[in-house]
Structure formats: C-alpha cells, structure tokens
Design a protein around this motif. Structure first.
Motif, PDB file in Angstrom:
ATOM      1  N   ILE A  24       4.121  -9.814 -15.709  1.00 15.64           N
ATOM      2  CA  ILE A  24       5.009  -9.969 -14.559  1.00 15.64           C
ATOM      3  C   ILE A  24       5.406  -8.617 -13.983  1.00 15.64           C
ATOM      4  O   ILE A  24       5.456  -8.434 -12.765  1.00 15.64           O
ATOM      5  N   MET A  25       5.666  -7.643 -14.855  1.00  8.81           N
ATOM      6  CA  MET A  25       6.079  -6.327 -14.387  1.00  8.81           C
ATOM      7  C   MET A  25       4.962  -5.652 -13.584  1.00  8.81           C
ATOM      8  O   MET A  25       5.223  -5.029 -12.542  1.00  8.81           O
ATOM      9  N   GLY A  26       3.726  -5.798 -14.050  1.00 15.58           N
ATOM     10  CA  GLY A  26       2.610  -5.203 -13.310  1.00 15.58           C
ATOM     11  C   GLY A  26       2.492  -5.757 -11.906  1.00 15.58           C
ATOM     12  O   GLY A  26       2.350  -5.010 -10.933  1.00 15.58           O
ATOM     13  N   LEU A  27       2.567  -7.084 -11.804  1.00 13.70           N
ATOM     14  CA  LEU A  27       2.482  -7.709 -10.477  1.00 13.70           C
ATOM     15  C   LEU A  27       3.704  -7.379  -9.626  1.00 13.70           C
ATOM     16  O   LEU A  27       3.600  -7.182  -8.420  1.00 13.70           O
ATOM     17  N   THR A  28       4.875  -7.325 -10.265  1.00 14.12           N
ATOM     18  CA  THR A  28       6.108  -7.004  -9.524  1.00 14.12           C
ATOM     19  C   THR A  28       6.016  -5.624  -8.895  1.00 14.12           C
ATOM     20  O   THR A  28       6.311  -5.444  -7.703  1.00 14.12           O
ATOM     21  N   VAL A  29       5.623  -4.647  -9.683  1.00 16.90           N
ATOM     22  CA  VAL A  29       5.499  -3.286  -9.177  1.00 16.90           C
ATOM     23  C   VAL A  29       4.431  -3.222  -8.080  1.00 16.90           C
ATOM     24  O   VAL A  29       4.632  -2.590  -7.036  1.00 16.90           O
ATOM     25  N   GLY A  30       3.305  -3.894  -8.313  1.00 18.07           N
ATOM     26  CA  GLY A  30       2.241  -3.895  -7.305  1.00 18.07           C
ATOM     27  C   GLY A  30       2.671  -4.521  -5.993  1.00 18.07           C
ATOM     28  O   GLY A  30       2.428  -3.981  -4.918  1.00 18.07           O
ATOM     29  N   MET A  31       3.326  -5.689  -6.082  1.00 21.28           N
ATOM     30  CA  MET A  31       3.798  -6.360  -4.866  1.00 21.28           C
ATOM     31  C   MET A  31       4.869  -5.543  -4.156  1.00 21.28           C
ATOM     32  O   MET A  31       4.888  -5.452  -2.921  1.00 21.28           O
ATOM     33  N   SER A  32       5.769  -4.933  -4.918  1.00 25.64           N
ATOM     34  CA  SER A  32       6.837  -4.129  -4.305  1.00 25.64           C
ATOM     35  C   SER A  32       6.257  -2.932  -3.567  1.00 25.64           C
ATOM     36  O   SER A  32       6.654  -2.634  -2.432  1.00 25.64           O
ATOM     37  N   ALA A  33       5.310  -2.248  -4.202  1.00 25.10           N
ATOM     38  CA  ALA A  33       4.674  -1.103  -3.553  1.00 25.10           C
ATOM     39  C   ALA A  33       3.949  -1.542  -2.292  1.00 25.10           C
ATOM     40  O   ALA A  33       4.039  -0.888  -1.243  1.00 25.10           O
ATOM     41  N   CYS A  34       3.247  -2.669  -2.391  1.00 21.12           N
ATOM     42  CA  CYS A  34       2.510  -3.182  -1.230  1.00 21.12           C
ATOM     43  C   CYS A  34       3.477  -3.569  -0.110  1.00 21.12           C
ATOM     44  O   CYS A  34       3.206  -3.321   1.069  1.00 21.12           O
ATOM     45  N   PHE A  35       4.607  -4.167  -0.479  1.00 15.93           N
ATOM     46  CA  PHE A  35       5.610  -4.577   0.502  1.00 15.93           C
ATOM     47  C   PHE A  35       6.184  -3.361   1.232  1.00 15.93           C
ATOM     48  O   PHE A  35       6.280  -3.342   2.461  1.00 15.93           O
ATOM     49  N   LEU A  36       6.543  -2.318   0.481  1.00 17.70           N
ATOM     50  CA  LEU A  36       7.125  -1.120   1.085  1.00 17.70           C
ATOM     51  C   LEU A  36       6.116  -0.392   1.961  1.00 17.70           C
ATOM     52  O   LEU A  36       6.443   0.066   3.063  1.00 17.70           O
ATOM     53  N   ILE A  37       4.888  -0.285   1.483  1.00 15.81           N
ATOM     54  CA  ILE A  37       3.855   0.365   2.298  1.00 15.81           C
ATOM     55  C   ILE A  37       3.599  -0.459   3.552  1.00 15.81           C
ATOM     56  O   ILE A  37       3.389   0.089   4.643  1.00 15.81           O
ATOM     57  N   GLY A  38       3.614  -1.796   3.400  1.00 14.11           N
ATOM     58  CA  GLY A  38       3.438  -2.661   4.562  1.00 14.11           C
ATOM     59  C   GLY A  38       4.515  -2.432   5.610  1.00 14.11           C
ATOM     60  O   GLY A  38       4.232  -2.391   6.815  1.00 14.11           O
ATOM     61  N   LEU A  39       5.773  -2.260   5.157  1.00 17.33           N
ATOM     62  CA  LEU A  39       6.870  -1.957   6.083  1.00 17.33           C
ATOM     63  C   LEU A  39       6.609  -0.635   6.809  1.00 17.33           C
ATOM     64  O   LEU A  39       6.816  -0.524   8.015  1.00 17.33           O
ATOM     65  N   TYR A  40       6.158   0.354   6.057  1.00 16.73           N
ATOM     66  CA  TYR A  40       5.906   1.685   6.639  1.00 16.73           C
ATOM     67  C   TYR A  40       4.780   1.624   7.671  1.00 16.73           C
ATOM     68  O   TYR A  40       4.913   2.143   8.788  1.00 16.73           O
ATOM     69  N   VAL A  41       3.666   0.983   7.313  1.00 16.83           N
ATOM     70  CA  VAL A  41       2.524   0.890   8.222  1.00 16.83           C
ATOM     71  C   VAL A  41       2.901   0.104   9.468  1.00 16.83           C
ATOM     72  O   VAL A  41       2.569   0.500  10.602  1.00 16.83           O
ATOM     73  N   HIS A  42       3.591  -1.014   9.272  1.00 19.41           N
ATOM     74  CA  HIS A  42       4.024  -1.826  10.418  1.00 19.41           C
ATOM     75  C   HIS A  42       4.934  -1.024  11.341  1.00 19.41           C
ATOM     76  O   HIS A  42       4.806  -1.085  12.576  1.00 19.41           O
ATOM     77  N   PHE A  43       5.848  -0.249  10.753  1.00 16.28           N
ATOM     78  CA  PHE A  43       6.766   0.559  11.551  1.00 16.28           C
ATOM     79  C   PHE A  43       5.999   1.604  12.364  1.00 16.28           C
ATOM     80  O   PHE A  43       6.245   1.786  13.561  1.00 16.28           O
ATOM     81  N   GLU A  44       5.066   2.300  11.730  1.00 14.18           N
ATOM     82  CA  GLU A  44       4.309   3.332  12.428  1.00 14.18           C
ATOM     83  C   GLU A  44       3.455   2.745  13.556  1.00 14.18           C
ATOM     84  O   GLU A  44       3.294   3.365  14.611  1.00 14.18           O
ATOM     85  N   LEU A  45       2.926   1.557  13.337  1.00 15.88           N
ATOM     86  CA  LEU A  45       2.091   0.917  14.357  1.00 15.88           C
ATOM     87  C   LEU A  45       2.919   0.291  15.476  1.00 15.88           C
ATOM     88  O   LEU A  45       2.363  -0.072  16.521  1.00 15.88           O
ATOM     89  N   SER A  46       4.229   0.170  15.266  1.00 16.82           N
ATOM     90  CA  SER A  46       5.074  -0.537  16.239  1.00 16.82           C
ATOM     91  C   SER A  46       5.723   0.386  17.259  1.00 16.82           C
ATOM     92  O   SER A  46       6.502  -0.080  18.091  1.00 16.82           O
ATOM     93  N   TYR A  47       5.413   1.685  17.212  1.00 15.55           N
ATOM     94  CA  TYR A  47       6.073   2.616  18.129  1.00 15.55           C
ATOM     95  C   TYR A  47       5.896   2.193  19.583  1.00 15.55           C
ATOM     96  O   TYR A  47       4.779   1.954  20.048  1.00 15.55           O
ATOM     97  N   ASP A  48       7.026   2.071  20.277  1.00 16.65           N
ATOM     98  CA  ASP A  48       7.102   1.760  21.705  1.00 16.65           C
ATOM     99  C   ASP A  48       6.636   0.354  22.056  1.00 16.65           C
ATOM    100  O   ASP A  48       6.533   0.019  23.237  1.00 16.65           O
ATOM    101  N   ASN A  49       6.366  -0.488  21.046  1.00 16.38           N
ATOM    102  CA  ASN A  49       5.954  -1.862  21.339  1.00 16.38           C
ATOM    103  C   ASN A  49       7.108  -2.742  21.793  1.00 16.38           C
ATOM    104  O   ASN A  49       6.895  -3.841  22.296  1.00 16.38           O
ATOM    105  N   PHE A  50       8.341  -2.256  21.610  1.00 16.50           N
ATOM    106  CA  PHE A  50       9.495  -3.078  22.002  1.00 16.50           C
ATOM    107  C   PHE A  50       9.662  -3.128  23.521  1.00 16.50           C
ATOM    108  O   PHE A  50      10.427  -3.942  24.032  1.00 16.50           O
TER     109      PHE A  50
END
Length: 793
Positions: A24-50
């Motif tokens: 469970i810990m392995g998957l938790t850490v993996g999903m958390s890292a993926c979630f945070l990176i996903g937030l970062y990538v989405h944010f960078e790709l969203s510049y001026d899209n509002f």
C-alpha cells in the motif's frame, strides 16, 4: 459473492501486515507523486487559458534585420498595433502594455509598485481581467486613469471605496484617479499586474506623439482577431503593411522589420523570445515522463510483492481448489484484493497529497494549487486510475496464483517456472533502469547548476548594493553623500547592471572594410566609476577617464563580441574607429573583455558603453561585508535625509543576477525529490523479489549451512543475482540518460560536459542502494537455524 471477496481480502491483508503495508505504501507514494506532478504539468500548460478569447489572441513580435545580424525581440514599435487595427478588418481589437514601476502615495501610505503596467483602454476587451468595480470600456480611456487589483486597493484604501480617489505617482508628479478595481490576476497569467495605468498617460502626456512612432521599440502588443480570421493569412500581409507605412524610413536606416503573430497559448512554453515570464516545455516533458516512470515503478513493485507471496499462498489456493473453487473465482478473489489495495492507496494518497501541497507550492516557487479539490477532474481521474492500476497490476499475480495445481502444491512441490522468474527479474531491471536514469539525470542537473553558479562571469557582483533612483533630481547628491561613509568602499551610476534590462541602440560603427556597419547593439550608460567598481577587464585600449574631457561626449567602449561582429581579427584593430549612436559621434577608445551581462542561457552579445550620468538611474554601492546591516542603515538614513518623499528600496547584484536561474534551481529541487521517491519505490520492488527468492531458497540455505557455508557465503549467494540485475540496469540506463540529458543541456549556451565520473558514481550508488535493500533479508536468511529451515523435510 463480492462481499465475501472483500471480507477475505481484508482478512488476508490484516494477517500479513508487513507485506500489506509495503504494498500500500508503494502505491500511495507513487500515486501521490503522480498527482502532484499532474498538478504541476496541468498548471504549466494552463497559462493564459482562462481568457475566454485566448484562441483568438496573438502576441505581435518583431525580427529586426540589420546588415550584420537579426534580432528576435518580443516587442514592437508603438505604431505597429494601432496601424494594423486601422488597416486590417481581421483585427477586432489591440492592446499594448509596457512595464513600469512607480513610487505610489496615498496620504501617509507609500509603496514602491514594481508590478505596474501602462495599458490601452481596450485591455479588458482583449483579456478577461475581471473588473469588480468600474466600466471596462472606459476605465483606462482617460489620461492618468488607474485600475487596481483587490489587494492593491485594500493596501491603499482599506475597506473604503477607492473609485474616484487620487493616488500620486512618481514622487507626487502625477495625480492619478482610480477608475476601477479588478480581481487579483490568476497565478497562471503571464501578465502579473498589481495596477494598470492608462496608456495615453505614457504615449500622450509623458511621451507626446509616441503612438505615431514607427522606429522606437518598447510596446508588448497583443491583437484580438475576429472569429474565423486566420493568423497565417494576416501575417502574409504584414510586409506590404510595413512597406506602405515606413518603407522609406527602413531603407534610410538600413533596417528591415519582419512581424510575426504568436498564439497567446503558446507564448509561455513555446516562444523562443523574451517575455514577462517564461516556462520550459522540455521540463514539462521531463516531469510527465517522471510521473509515468514513478507510477510504472509502483505497479511493478506491486506485482513483485504480490508474486513474492505466491509460495506462501500456494497451499491456500490448493485447499480452495480441492474444495471446488474454480480458476475464475480464484482470479477474481485476487483481483479484488489488488483493487482493494489500490483503493486504500488512493485514499491515503489524497491525504498525503493534501498535506504536501503547501510544501510542493513552495518547492515549485508558485501557487500550483490551493487544495486537492481545486481541480474538479483530478480526484475522479486519480480514482479511476487507481481502479485501472489495481486491475492491471493484479492480473498477472491473479493468473499465476489461480493456476497452481493443488496436488503439487499440497505435496510441497510448488515451484515457479523459468518464464515467471524471467518476468520478475525483467521488471526489477526496468525499475532500476528508470532509477539509474534519474540518478544520472540528477547528478547532471546538479553539475550544470554548479557550473552556472561558479563560472567566472567576467565582473564582480559580490557585496554590491543596488538602488534605483528613478530619475530623482538630487540622485547625484545622494550618491556623492555616500562616498567615504563607514562600510562603503565605492559608488557608481549606470542605466543597467548585469542580469537586468538594458537598452538596445541603433548604432553605426566603422568596420574592418572602412564602412559604417549598422547594428542594433546593447548599450550601457555609465559614469566614470562603473567599470573599476565592477572590475571589468580591458582587452585593448583604456577605460573612461575624467582626465579626458571628450570622454563624456564622443568616447565609446565596446566588448569583444562587438569587435568580432565588425570583422576585426584583434581588439587592438578596433581602437580609434568611428561610431554614430543616438545622436552621438566619436571614436572607440577601448575594448573590454566579454562578460556575462545576460544569463548563461544566451551567448554574449555585442555591447557598447558610453558616459552619460544624467541617464544613469541605478546607483551601485560597493559595501564591506563585515557589518552589512549597519551599512544598510547608514545608506537608508542618507536616503531619507535627501529624498524623504520616496520609499527606500534596494537589492543586491548577486541575488538579482541569480534570479535568472530560479527556474533551473526549482527544476533541480523538484527533480531531486521525485528521483528519491522513484528510488524508494524501486527498493520496495527489489525487496519483494529478494523476499520471494529467500522464501524459495530457504531449504537450500539450510543445506548449505549444514555443509559448512558461512554467513558471508550465504549473503553473497543471495546478493549476487540481484546485483547483476542492477548492473544490467546500469548498462541499459546509461546511454538513455546520456542522450536525454545531452538534449536538456542544449538549452544552455554555456554548459558543462557530461563527465565519466557521473556514470561511475551512479553505478556505485545504485549498487549500494540495492545491496542495502536486500542485505537485511540476506543476513536474516543466513543466520536462520538450519534445523528450522529443514524441519518440513
């Protein structure tokens, strides 16, 4: 039936707490890292899209072609955008912005506003900066009109209504009226303003007839095209447009302008020109790959840990099959356990990600997210991903465990085939290949950043205090008052400092052929103290000197890059050559050695220097390092004494220059942290395979101990296979890491070489990590009593 599956799954997880925790810990850490990176990538790709019309907004940029070079700039002259609005029906609206900073006062409240912009009245028609109070059509129409953000309005007016109130700009010389209050600009906007001032204030009051200027650059221009208009079609019409309006002027100045349209959504990540804020598309790709890698490692880890327990669960399968359980039923049971683990990991990853978001925002240097629920689609997306991961990661263990033959299993003859062993070893090899790639990449990023921080820049920036006088009438008196004070070594004045903005000047300089070569060269306006204070070195000729009265009017110093541009084979050849620049004529008196006045991302460009204290607003104060706080107090007291109506603000040259590398430093920190996570999960996968192997070879170890094998022999036996997998992973990872990081280094004009020791260090480090991971199990197995190991025989 499903309820029964879940009940058995919970019992099994609780019975084997250690394995369940690791899984469970392995998957938790993996999903958390993926979630945070996903937030970062989405944010960078969203510049001026509002901006609702972002698909129709284009930035107008210019290529300035001189006989000697082509400059790609992100600005235009002041007349380009208005001219296009008049000439082309495709253009629905335009707006220009120009960065500024002001000392702003309201009564006794006074601040230096560094995020102020002049903007055309059509700003709110082009962009969706929401006005909370005021008319968007007229808010910036009249001269000396000001629109504030919520936080800026609160700073000056508290909870009172600011509309119609007066703010004094630029040391009380401009009385501006507040005509609007807008919502705070989102973080993912390239234009980050705290206040907008009407452009007519700049182009009609402060610089009359600037709107009609076709040769003076400085405006960042945006065009809003009408629906259905094609940008490429419009761009083809621009050469004729320029020729009709300013062709004669271009021919006389030997300059050609080429206009281009950049889609707003692509400016932040795709443009190779300047801008208020720039992203890095390569970093987005890298982090996306890291997220996929981490999730892949987590899934591999899950599979290995599940199959590691197959020997232990073999008898369970045999008994259940004996009592009539079919293969499909058993496979479904194991799939339910797999999905349950994924769901538990999903819940824990939400809690972990939520707690890590403030830390992650700080690490990224910007507010990526305020909470996990801010992005509505992310949580459901992660939940669906968790289900899919559970199914995909559980298919192989489910098929393997459900296919055991009960007769063989119950007789204790359970073994796994060659294909199963090969698959597990392949998965661990893939895991460590990814981890080694990340180790090598982290070391290369670190060496490049160290190279940039330690490189000789060609000038001195230590203990250099910078104060912007902003053209204050008594700035010369203030500067002179500092000379000789305790803690102050020297002072100098200039229009620019290394790492900051500088003017580009239309220049004509005599080249090797004897002709006047036209170029748009960098220009520093300085005083006599500037070069000695910054310790700029000379390649030929002399520095500016008060002993030569003509140095203030007709002397120029150029750098080595300018000498090369002019065709001279040595700096000495350029001495005495004539120049014409901004109404000044004279001769080159010296050639300074190249220094990095811009970041190491760019090559050193041609630069010129002239004496002009009247236009040198930046005061550089070289201070002693033994008591900086006391020296700052002394400087501030002098400022308040001579300029009481201006707020005292300062910065240090070294910190200012290093700001250019903040994005790389953040990339380094983010990359390092996620690399650590990937290695951690890989270690869990290796732990799973080591556990599986140890269980399989328990009786073999017992026999070897009975026959006299030492603990060291047993540890070496169990470790050898795993370390060979790590070395194989190193062989696979090294060329891939070299290729990828060599591409990344191409973003820098000045870069370190990829050294052999990086790969040696990565190999040693990966072996140490792997051995450290498996040594506990190996030593534990080696120390086990052989009687206990053989008791089942």
């Amino acid at each position: 039936m499903l309820k029964n599956h879940f009940k058995i799954a919970f019992r099994n997880l609780w019975k084997h707490k250690a394995f369940s925790f690791i899984n469970i810990m392995g998957l938790t850490v993996g999903m958390s890292a993926c979630f945070l990176i996903g937030l970062y990538v989405h944010f960078e790709l969203s510049y001026d899209n509002f901006h609702s019309k972002s698909d129709r907004i284009y930035r107008l940029v210019t290529d300035i072609k001189t006989p000697s070079e082509t400059l790609e700039v992100d600005v235009t002259t002041w007349a380009f955008a208005p001219g296009m609005k008049n000439d082309f029906p495709e253009v629905e609206a335009f707006t220009r912005i120009n960065a500024a900073n002001f000392n702003v006062r309201k009564g006794n409240i006074q601040f230096k506003e560094e995020k102020a912009f002049f903007a055309d009245s059509s700003l709110f028609k082009v962009f969706d900066f929401q006005l909370l109070n005021g008319n968007p059509s007229t808010a910036l129409k009249e001269q000396l009109s000001v629109v504030l953000t919520e936080k800026t309005a609160r700073k000056y007016f508290g909870n009172t209504d600011p509309i119609g109130q007066i703010l004094f700009l630029s040391a009380d010389t401009l009385a501006a009226t507040v005509t609007g209050v807008m919502k705070n600009i989102p973080e993912n906007s390239q234009i980050k303003a705290d206040m907008f001032i009407s452009m007519s204030t700049f182009t009609r009051k402060l610089n009359k007839k600037l709107d009609e200027n076709w040769g003076d650059f400085g405006a960042t221009s945006y065009l809003l095209l009408k629906p259905g208009s094609i940008a490429k079609t419009l761009q083809k019409k621009l050469p004729a447009f320029l020729e009709s309006h300013a062709g004669k002027m271009f021919k006389e100045s030997h300059v050609v302008y080429i206009l281009s349209l950049e889609p707003l959504r692509q400016v932040y990540l795709r443009s190779n020109r300047g801008g208020a804020e720039k992203g890095n598309a390569a970093n987005i790709y890298i982090f996306s790959a890291v997220a996929i890698f981490i999730l892949l490692i987590a899934c591999i880890n899950f599979i290995n840990l599940s199959t590691a327990r197959s020997a232990e669960r073999a008898k369970e399968v045999g008994i259940r099959k004996t009592f009539g359980a079919g293969k499909i039923l058993l496979a479904r049971q194991f799939l339910v356990e797999s999905v349950l683990i994924s769901i538990l990991a999903f819940i824990l990853s939400l809690l972990l990600s939520s707690s890590l978001i403030p830390w992650f925002n700080n690490l990224a240097g910007k507010t990526i997210s305020y909470g996990i629920l801010e992005n509505a689609l992310f949580v459901p997306g992660l939940f669906i991903s968790a289900i899919v991961i559970g199914l995909l990661a559980g298919i192989y263990p489910a098929l393997i465990l459900s296919s055991f033959e009960p007769v063989k299993v119950l007789k204790g003859r359970f073994t796994t085939g060659f294909k199963g062993i090969l698959l597990r070893k392949s998965l661990v090899t893939i895991q460590f290949s990814i981890s080694i790639i990340l180790i090598i990449a982290t070391l290369i990023v670190y060496t490049q950043m160290t190279f940039m921080r330690d490189r000789d820049l060609g000038f001195s920036k230590d203990q250099m205090l910078i104060i912007n006088s902003e053209g204050a009438p008594n700035r010369a008196v203030f500067r002179q008052s500092l000379d000789g004070l305790a803690g102050i070594q020297s002072t100098a004045a200039s229009s620019s400092i290394p790492g900051g903005a500088f003017n580009g000047a239309y220049s004509e300089i005599e080249n090797k052929s004897g002709d006047f070569q036209v170029g748009h060269l960098g220009l520093y306006l300085v005083d006599f103290n500037y070069m000695p204070q910054y310790k700029l070195k000379m390649a030929a000729g002399r520095i500016f000197s008060k002993d030569f009265g003509t140095d203030t009017t007709d002397a120029m110093i150029v750098n080595e890059a300018a000498v090369k541009l002019l065709g001279y084979s040595s700096p000495e050849e350029a001495i005495g050559k004539k120049f014409k620049q901004w109404g000044h004529e004279g001769k080159i008196i010296g050639v300074m050695k190249d220094f990095h006045f811009v970041s190491l991302h760019e090559t050193i460009k041609p630069l010129t220097m002239r004496i002009d204290p009247a236009n040198s607003n930046l005061i550089s104060v070289k201070i002693e390092g033994n008591n900086i706080r006391k020296t700052l107090d002394i400087v501030e007291n002098q400022w308040k004494l001579l300029m009481p109506n201006r707020p005292f603000s300062y910065y240090f040259a070294d910190e200012f220059f290093d700001r250019q590398y903040r994005s790389e430093e953040r990339f380094e920190k983010l990359f390092f942290n996620f690399a650590i996570l990937a290695i951690f999960i890989s270690c869990l996968g290796l732990l799973g395979l080591a556990s599986y192997s140890t269980i399989q070879r328990t009786k073999e170890i017992g026999v070897r101990k009975v026959l006299g094998a030492s603990t060291g022999n047993i540890v070496g036996l169990l470790s050898k296979d795993f370390l060979s997998l790590v070395l194989l992973a190193f062989v696979i990872a090294s060329p891939l890491a070299f290729y990828g990081m060599n591409k990344w280094l191409q973003n820098f004009a000045y870069k370190t070489n990829i050294q052999w020791w990086i790969f040696a260090a990565a190999a040693i480090l990966s072996v140490i990590i792997a051995f450290g991971t498996i040594s506990y199990l190996s030593i534990k197995a080696a120390l086990m009593n052989p009687v206990k190991s053989l008791q089942a025989e």
